[in-house]
Design a protein around this motif. Sequence first.
Motif, mmCIF file in Angstrom:
data_model
loop_
_atom_site.group_PDB
_atom_site.id
_atom_site.type_symbol
_atom_site.label_atom_id
_atom_site.label_comp_id
_atom_site.label_asym_id
_atom_site.label_seq_id
_atom_site.Cartn_x
_atom_site.Cartn_y
_atom_site.Cartn_z
ATOM 1 N N GLU A 23 -2.079 -5.020 2.417
ATOM 2 C CA GLU A 23 -3.410 -4.729 2.950
ATOM 3 C C GLU A 23 -4.401 -4.986 1.825
ATOM 4 O OE1 GLU A 23 -3.609 -0.793 4.501
ATOM 5 O OE2 GLU A 23 -1.807 -1.050 5.707
ATOM 6 N N TYR A 24 -5.323 -5.872 2.068
ATOM 7 C CA TYR A 24 -6.259 -6.248 1.018
ATOM 8 C C TYR A 24 -7.502 -5.365 1.069
ATOM 9 C CZ TYR A 24 -3.205 -10.064 -0.106
ATOM 10 O OH TYR A 24 -2.119 -10.793 -0.494
ATOM 11 N N ALA A 25 -7.327 -4.095 0.685
ATOM 12 C CA ALA A 25 -8.428 -3.142 0.590
ATOM 13 C C ALA A 25 -9.186 -3.394 -0.710
ATOM 14 C CB ALA A 25 -7.876 -1.723 0.654
ATOM 15 N N ASP A 26 -10.139 -2.531 -1.001
ATOM 16 C CA ASP A 26 -11.037 -2.747 -2.141
ATOM 17 C C ASP A 26 -10.317 -3.005 -3.458
ATOM 18 O OD1 ASP A 26 -13.153 -2.441 -0.463
ATOM 19 O OD2 ASP A 26 -13.460 -0.323 -0.917
ATOM 20 N N ASP A 27 -9.273 -2.216 -3.750
ATOM 21 C CA ASP A 27 -8.605 -2.369 -5.039
ATOM 22 C C ASP A 27 -7.789 -3.652 -5.131
ATOM 23 O OD1 ASP A 27 -6.765 -1.390 -3.174
ATOM 24 O OD2 ASP A 27 -5.585 -0.347 -4.702
ATOM 25 N N THR B 172 0.821 -1.216 0.000
ATOM 26 C CA THR B 172 0.000 0.000 0.000
ATOM 27 C C THR B 172 0.850 1.258 0.000
ATOM 28 O OG1 THR B 172 -1.730 -1.188 1.191
ATOM 29 C CG2 THR B 172 -1.858 1.206 1.211
ATOM 30 N N ARG B 173 1.924 1.287 0.778
ATOM 31 C CA ARG B 173 2.746 2.495 0.897
ATOM 32 C C ARG B 173 3.812 2.619 -0.185
ATOM 33 N NH1 ARG B 173 5.562 3.346 5.802
ATOM 34 N NH2 ARG B 173 5.904 1.116 5.911
ATOM 35 N N ALA B 174 4.072 1.538 -0.910
ATOM 36 C CA ALA B 174 5.087 1.591 -1.973
ATOM 37 C C ALA B 174 4.558 2.394 -3.152
ATOM 38 C CB ALA B 174 5.439 0.178 -2.420
ATOM 39 N N THR B 175 5.464 3.093 -3.834
ATOM 40 C CA THR B 175 5.090 3.867 -5.024
ATOM 41 C C THR B 175 5.929 3.425 -6.214
ATOM 42 O OG1 THR B 175 6.732 5.610 -4.661
ATOM 43 C CG2 THR B 175 4.573 5.874 -3.561
ATOM 44 N N LEU B 176 5.441 3.735 -7.399
ATOM 45 C CA LEU B 176 6.206 3.434 -8.606
ATOM 46 C C LEU B 176 7.520 4.214 -8.624
ATOM 47 C CD1 LEU B 176 3.473 3.249 -11.392
ATOM 48 C CD2 LEU B 176 4.784 1.374 -10.417
ATOM 49 N N GLU B 177 7.506 5.410 -8.082
ATOM 50 C CA GLU B 177 8.735 6.209 -8.016
ATOM 51 C C GLU B 177 9.789 5.498 -7.172
ATOM 52 O OE1 GLU B 177 5.687 7.406 -7.397
ATOM 53 O OE2 GLU B 177 5.393 8.855 -9.014
ATOM 54 N N GLN B 178 9.383 4.935 -6.048
ATOM 55 C CA GLN B 178 10.317 4.217 -5.180
ATOM 56 C C GLN B 178 10.851 2.962 -5.883
ATOM 57 O OE1 GLN B 178 7.581 3.760 -1.970
ATOM 58 N NE2 GLN B 178 8.258 5.615 -0.904
ATOM 59 N N LEU C 108 6.051 -14.477 -1.396
ATOM 60 C CA LEU C 108 4.961 -14.906 -0.519
ATOM 61 C C LEU C 108 4.918 -14.094 0.775
ATOM 62 C CD1 LEU C 108 4.715 -18.781 -0.905
ATOM 63 C CD2 LEU C 108 3.255 -17.006 -1.858
ATOM 64 N N THR C 109 6.061 -13.626 1.234
ATOM 65 C CA THR C 109 6.060 -12.728 2.390
ATOM 66 C C THR C 109 5.278 -11.461 2.055
ATOM 67 O OG1 THR C 109 8.163 -13.584 3.217
ATOM 68 C CG2 THR C 109 7.507 -11.394 3.983
ATOM 69 N N ILE C 110 5.464 -10.953 0.847
ATOM 70 C CA ILE C 110 4.706 -9.773 0.406
ATOM 71 C C ILE C 110 3.215 -10.110 0.340
ATOM 72 C CG2 ILE C 110 4.277 -8.207 -1.529
ATOM 73 C CD1 ILE C 110 7.348 -8.582 -2.179
ATOM 74 N N LEU C 111 2.872 -11.210 -0.326
ATOM 75 C CA LEU C 111 1.469 -11.572 -0.515
ATOM 76 C C LEU C 111 0.754 -11.839 0.802
ATOM 77 C CD1 LEU C 111 1.768 -14.037 -3.542
ATOM 78 C CD2 LEU C 111 0.825 -11.734 -3.585
ATOM 79 N N TRP C 112 1.425 -12.519 1.711
ATOM 80 C CA TRP C 112 0.760 -12.974 2.930
ATOM 81 C C TRP C 112 0.969 -12.057 4.134
ATOM 82 C CZ3 TRP C 112 1.968 -18.968 2.927
ATOM 83 C CH2 TRP C 112 1.321 -19.565 1.833
ATOM 84 N N LEU C 113 2.062 -11.282 4.130
ATOM 85 C CA LEU C 113 2.385 -10.526 5.344
ATOM 86 C C LEU C 113 2.598 -9.023 5.136
ATOM 87 C CD1 LEU C 113 4.922 -13.082 6.876
ATOM 88 C CD2 LEU C 113 2.545 -12.727 7.567
#
Length: 199
Positions: free
Chosen positions: A106-110, A14-20, A98-103
């Motif tokens: 944040e599974y918000a609407d999008d 959620t907090r990551a950006t394409l710029e980063q 999988l660490t990214i996917l599971w931990l």
Amino acid sequence: MAAAIDVFLDRGVTRATLEQIASAAGVTRGAIYWHFHNKQEIFTALERRANVPNEELGERLKARLAAYPDLDPLAELAGAIGDGLRSFEIHLERPRILTILWLRCEYADDMQPVIARQRDADMALQRIFESVIGQAAARGLLAPALSPELAARALLLLCNGSILDWLRAPEESDLTASTMPVVTGFLDAISASKRPRRP
């Protein structure tokens, strides 16, 4: 992709950006846009990479059992799961994804489509397990009180739970060494009494 993995692990999806991601990769944001329209497309590509090994494992297992029909399906299933776990520990990209996917997500609407795709991937793996356990049942090698579908679901949850537990603190244990006794114990427990036990 390696840069995206690093940024997602560090900042969360959620907090990551394409710029980063572009900065971590040492490229311009435009270069990222050349390959991906948005962050969700990068995430989807990573997700796909995480699921390919399960598909390959299933194909190899099915081919082996078709080529050698006298093999014990449950023993072959245990062997394939062990191979998958060892590969998971050796090829570090997949546990990071999988660490990214599971931990780290944040599974918000999008992100709801991601949950649906993960469920689909789990169901595909469960179907592989069910097919192999069904072969054992057809040969009288499965305890009669348990259906192949129920046994496959339990095995999927056992494997996913073991991997998730390991991902939380991978430095504390060896995934294969800690998981395989549980897998083989489960497969022995669901076996018909006439099936030869592993030593």
